[in-house]
Design an enzyme around this catalytic site. Structure first.
Site, PDB file in Angstrom:
ATOM      1  CG  HIS A 103       5.612  -0.033   0.874  1.00 49.21           C
ATOM      2  ND1 HIS A 103       6.713  -0.732   0.429  1.00 49.21           N
ATOM      3  CD2 HIS A 103       4.958   0.383  -0.247  1.00 49.21           C
ATOM      4  CE1 HIS A 103       6.733  -0.727  -0.900  1.00 49.21           C
ATOM      5  NE2 HIS A 103       5.678  -0.059  -1.326  1.00 49.21           N
ATOM      6  CD  GLU A 120       3.965   2.761  -3.165  1.00 50.51           C
ATOM      7  OE1 GLU A 120       5.150   3.113  -3.305  1.00 50.51           O
ATOM      8  OE2 GLU A 120       3.571   1.608  -3.399  1.00 50.51           O
ATOM      9  CG  HIS A 178       1.156  -2.268  -3.067  1.00 49.78           C
ATOM     10  ND1 HIS A 178       1.505  -2.171  -1.732  1.00 49.78           N
ATOM     11  CD2 HIS A 178       2.214  -1.778  -3.762  1.00 49.78           C
ATOM     12  CE1 HIS A 178       2.708  -1.627  -1.632  1.00 49.78           C
ATOM     13  NE2 HIS A 178       3.160  -1.385  -2.854  1.00 49.78           N
ATOM     14  NE  ARG A 198      11.619  -8.052  -3.761  1.00 48.06           N
ATOM     15  CZ  ARG A 198      12.903  -7.967  -3.434  1.00 48.06           C
ATOM     16  NH1 ARG A 198      13.419  -8.821  -2.567  1.00 48.06           N
ATOM     17  NH2 ARG A 198      13.665  -7.062  -3.979  1.00 48.06           N
TER      18      ARG A 198
END
Length: 324
Positions: A103, A120, A178, A198
């Site tokens: 991200h 996150e 991740h 991605r």
């Protein structure tokens, strides 16, 4: 004037190629299909949750933000960029491996207009034996070597694979490569963003039978090759009535607590509080008249900043999130 009270929302369910039916174990009723995400508290163009309890039933979180603003959400409770609720709370069912992803930060120039970056954290609610996740790069991986690995189809050798079990916590700052893997159910607290780049998707078809889009250049651009400060924690052995800090950053603080009996707490004027019930059941009471809501595993509540005192009762494991 409407008195503040804990808000519970109808989840927004998202079908994903890697999803399953595990969210049903929390008493949720997702639609048919491969349901990978339950957006439990959301104020985003791609999904806004609607209140299901009390006088505000039927109102979206966006409407509540506009009507009550800082009074209910706190002095920091509206994002400066985009003007929306700053966090997004999810439950994720990983019936299959997620794509390997990364991200961006808030200042990445490739972000869609109005979108935030995405830092996150995950709290593992359930994990099958031998479950694992992908969490960061192996030592010495560079932009050039990662690109070479992608081109040769050998990216998995560049990724750290970590075993997981229920109760594990993973903090994932923007820039951390991740992926959740099969057999894991997690609660996710994140910035209010739906931007994912991605790197790799196992060469599998999406729900429409076609390969899902990859974002190689953006992924290589935003990856933090020296590490972004990702941390992990085992959280067993916690005593009732104590908060264990799981993650703290400029976007959120997340703590874990064990309720055994009654635990009196309070909100602050600076921030709303979000409660995620991880295990057990009980009640949440508040106000002079001791109004109450029942709580069970999988329930998520938004407590207004001006709620002040509240009490958690019976036996529960709880995550508490708020703005720093």
């Amino acid at each position: 004037m409407l008195k503040p009270y804990p808000l519970q929302f109808q989840p927004e369910f998202k079908e994903r190629v890697w999803g399953g039916r595990a969210l049903e174990q929390f008493g949720l009723t997702p639609p048919e299909g491969h349901i990978g995400e339950g957006w439990m508290i959301a104020d985003h163009p791609n999904g806004t949750t609607t209140v299901i309890n009390g006088e505000l039933a039927g109102k979206g979180l966006d409407e509540i933000r506009e009507a009550y603003g800082q009074e209910w959400l706190g002095a920091k409770g509206v994002s400066e960029k985009g003007g929306r609720f700053p966090l997004l709370i999810k439950l994720l069912d990983c019936n299959d491996d997620l794509s390997v992803q990364v991200h961006p930060t808030d200042d990445y120039e490739g972000l869609p207009a109005g979108e935030l970056g995405k830092t996150e954290m995950w709290y593992v609610l359930d994990a099958k034996p031998d479950a694992k996740i992908i969490y960061g790069l192996t030592e010495g991986v560079t932009r050039e070597s990662l690109r070479t690995a992608l081109e040769s189809g050998d990216i998995l050798g560049s990724l750290r694979q970590v075993p997981v079990e229920a109760g594990d916590t993973f903090f994932i700052p923007a820039g951390t490569v991740h992926a959740l893997c099969a057999g894991v159910v997690v609660a996710e607290i994140q910035q209010n963003s739906d931007t994912t780049y991605r790197l790799y998707d196992y060469n599998r078809p999406g729900l429409d039978g076609k390969p899902r889009e990859l974002h190689i250049e953006d992924s290589l651009n935003v990856t933090s090759y020296e590490g972004a400060g990702a941390t992990t924690m085992k959280t067993g052995g916690l005593q009732p009535g104590e908060w264990l800090q799981l993650a703290a950053c400029e976007y959120f603080v997340v703590e874990k607590g064990i309720v055994d009996g009654s635990w009196s707490l309070s909100t602050t004027k600076d921030s709303f509080t979000i409660l995620v019930i991880c295990e057990g059941s009980g009640t949440l009471t508040w106000g002079d008249n001791a109004a109450s809501l029942s709580c069970k595993a999988g329930d998520c509540f938004l407590l207004p900043a001006n709620l002040n005192g509240y009490t958690l009762n019976d036996k529960m494991t709880v995550l508490r999130s708020y703005l720093p």
